[in-house]
Scaffold this motif. Structure first.
Motif, short mmCIF file in Angstrom:
data_model
loop_
_atom_site.label_atom_id
_atom_site.label_comp_id
_atom_site.label_asym_id
_atom_site.label_seq_id
_atom_site.Cartn_x
_atom_site.Cartn_y
_atom_site.Cartn_z
N ARG A 1 0.82 -1.22 0.00
CA ARG A 1 0.00 0.00 0.00
C ARG A 1 0.85 1.26 0.00
N LEU A 2 2.16 1.11 0.08
CA LEU A 2 3.03 2.27 0.01
C LEU A 2 2.83 2.95 -1.35
N PRO A 3 2.68 4.27 -1.39
CA PRO A 3 2.37 4.95 -2.66
C PRO A 3 3.57 5.06 -3.61
N THR A 4 4.01 3.91 -4.10
CA THR A 4 5.12 3.90 -5.06
C THR A 4 4.71 3.17 -6.34
N GLY A 5 3.42 3.00 -6.54
CA GLY A 5 2.94 2.37 -7.78
C GLY A 5 2.98 0.86 -7.77
N GLY A 6 3.20 0.25 -6.60
CA GLY A 6 3.28 -1.21 -6.55
C GLY A 6 2.00 -1.89 -7.00
N HIS A 7 0.86 -1.23 -6.81
CA HIS A 7 -0.42 -1.82 -7.21
C HIS A 7 -0.55 -1.94 -8.72
N THR A 8 0.34 -1.28 -9.46
CA THR A 8 0.27 -1.35 -10.93
C THR A 8 1.12 -2.49 -11.49
N GLN A 9 1.78 -3.24 -10.61
CA GLN A 9 2.73 -4.26 -11.05
C GLN A 9 2.21 -5.67 -10.80
N SER A 10 2.55 -6.58 -11.69
CA SER A 10 2.21 -7.99 -11.48
C SER A 10 3.46 -8.86 -11.49
N GLY A 11 4.64 -8.23 -11.57
CA GLY A 11 5.86 -9.01 -11.64
C GLY A 11 5.93 -9.89 -12.88
N GLY A 12 5.29 -9.42 -13.95
CA GLY A 12 5.29 -10.19 -15.20
C GLY A 12 4.26 -11.31 -15.22
N LEU A 13 3.45 -11.42 -14.15
CA LEU A 13 2.49 -12.53 -14.11
C LEU A 13 1.38 -12.36 -15.16
N GLU A 14 0.93 -11.13 -15.39
CA GLU A 14 -0.17 -10.95 -16.33
C GLU A 14 0.17 -11.46 -17.73
N PRO A 15 1.32 -11.08 -18.31
CA PRO A 15 1.63 -11.66 -19.62
C PRO A 15 1.91 -13.15 -19.55
N ALA A 16 2.39 -13.65 -18.41
CA ALA A 16 2.60 -15.09 -18.27
C ALA A 16 1.26 -15.82 -18.28
N VAL A 17 0.26 -15.25 -17.63
CA VAL A 17 -1.09 -15.84 -17.65
C VAL A 17 -1.64 -15.81 -19.06
N ARG A 18 -1.42 -14.69 -19.75
CA ARG A 18 -1.89 -14.59 -21.14
C ARG A 18 -1.21 -15.65 -22.02
N ALA A 19 0.00 -16.02 -21.65
CA ALA A 19 0.74 -17.03 -22.43
C ALA A 19 0.37 -18.45 -22.02
N GLY A 20 -0.48 -18.60 -21.00
CA GLY A 20 -0.96 -19.93 -20.65
C GLY A 20 -0.77 -20.38 -19.22
N LEU A 21 -0.08 -19.62 -18.41
CA LEU A 21 0.12 -20.03 -17.03
C LEU A 21 -1.22 -20.06 -16.30
N GLY A 22 -1.51 -21.19 -15.67
CA GLY A 22 -2.77 -21.32 -14.94
C GLY A 22 -4.00 -21.29 -15.83
N ALA A 23 -3.84 -21.66 -17.10
CA ALA A 23 -4.95 -21.58 -18.07
C ALA A 23 -6.16 -22.38 -17.58
N ASP A 24 -7.33 -21.81 -17.78
CA ASP A 24 -8.61 -22.44 -17.43
C ASP A 24 -8.69 -22.81 -15.95
N GLY A 25 -7.93 -22.08 -15.12
CA GLY A 25 -8.00 -22.34 -13.69
C GLY A 25 -7.30 -23.61 -13.26
N LYS A 26 -6.53 -24.20 -14.15
CA LYS A 26 -5.83 -25.44 -13.83
C LYS A 26 -4.37 -25.13 -13.44
N GLN A 27 -3.82 -26.00 -12.64
CA GLN A 27 -2.42 -25.87 -12.22
C GLN A 27 -2.13 -24.46 -11.68
N LEU A 28 -3.00 -23.98 -10.82
CA LEU A 28 -2.83 -22.64 -10.28
C LEU A 28 -1.57 -22.53 -9.43
N ALA A 29 -1.10 -23.65 -8.91
CA ALA A 29 0.12 -23.62 -8.11
C ALA A 29 1.33 -23.21 -8.95
N ASP A 30 1.15 -23.17 -10.27
CA ASP A 30 2.24 -22.69 -11.13
C ASP A 30 2.59 -21.24 -10.80
#
Length: 249
Positions: free
Chosen positions: A15-44
């Protein structure tokens, strides 16, 4: 200056006002590429965060530790600005001298961060952190210019130096922040049970502590690791041109 442990907790607070809420650590494009697709293997998600800890995050933690070491050594050697010198022009000789001592660390970080997209994200985050730090811990202005895009681990290392954080606390802050950024983003990107997300983060504690023990003793720039994650770089480049996205990066 405050209690060092509380400072570390503050820096790791999303919650520190440094824009951290705008970051996903690259997870968003990884999800778009198939990580955790269809709610499966979420532990990935946890596996992805662990891979970051062993590669890109390890580099950033080492850079922050080295920055803290250099800034602390500068302070002990008497090259830090004296109280009342905050009005010296930001391009004055003493600030330039200290900035020059930190320049090689930023250069080493850049050499180990081949993606210009990833470098840009880190420098924008660094600028936001520096803006906040100048208000909360004004002594950072004795080491860094008041304006400019400087890599986030460099800024955090300086904050660690002026607030009395240990090398271990600096490394742990970097590592925990990266892991919790990924895990927190998963709650918005995937059908994740928050209790599962907390369990994944707790499961990364040993990996975080391994990273801390690995980088905390470093005192030379040539000791900074050069671990890379090319697929994360590819994800970052794809995300930068994505027209519809939830997170900045």
């Amino acid at each position: 200056m405050g209690n060092a442990e509380l400072v570390a907790m503050m820096l790791a607070d999303g919650r520190l006002p440094t824009g951290g809420h705008t970051q996903s650590g690259g997870l968003e494009p990884a999800v778009r590429a198939g990580l955790g697709a269809d709610g499966k293997q979420l532990a990935d998600v946890a596996a992805y965060a662990r891979d970051r800890l062993r590669t890109t995050t390890r580099v950033e933690a080492a850079v922050a530790v080295l920055t803290r070491h250099i800034a602390t050594s500068s302070h002990l050697s008497g090259t830090k600005l004296s109280p009342g010198d905050e009005n010296v022009p930001k391009n004055g000789p003493r600030l330039s001298e200290r900035a020059a001592t930190l320049g090689p660390v930023e250069a080493a970080w850049a050499a180990r961060t081949p993606s210009h997209v990833v470098r840009g994200v880190s420098r924008r985050q660094g600028r936001l952190l520096l803006r906040l730090a100048r208000r909360v811990w004004p002594d950072v202005s004795a080491y860094l210019p008041n304006d400019g895009e400087i890599a986030r681990p460099v800024v955090l290392g300086v904050v660690g130096a002026v607030t009395g954080l240990s090398a271990e606390q600096v490394a742990r802050t970097i590592a925990y922040d990266d892991a919790q950024t990924v895990i927190s983003a998963s709650l918005k990107l995937l059908p994740v049970d928050p209790a599962d997300a907390a369990t994944w983060l707790a499961g990364l504690h040993d990996d975080i502590e391994w990273l801390v023990k690995d980088v905390a003793p470093l005192t030379r720039i040539d000791e900074i690791p050069a671990d890379g994650a090319p697929l994360i770089d590819v994800f970052a480049h794809n995300h930068a041109i994505e027209r519809m996205r939830l997170f900045h990066a």
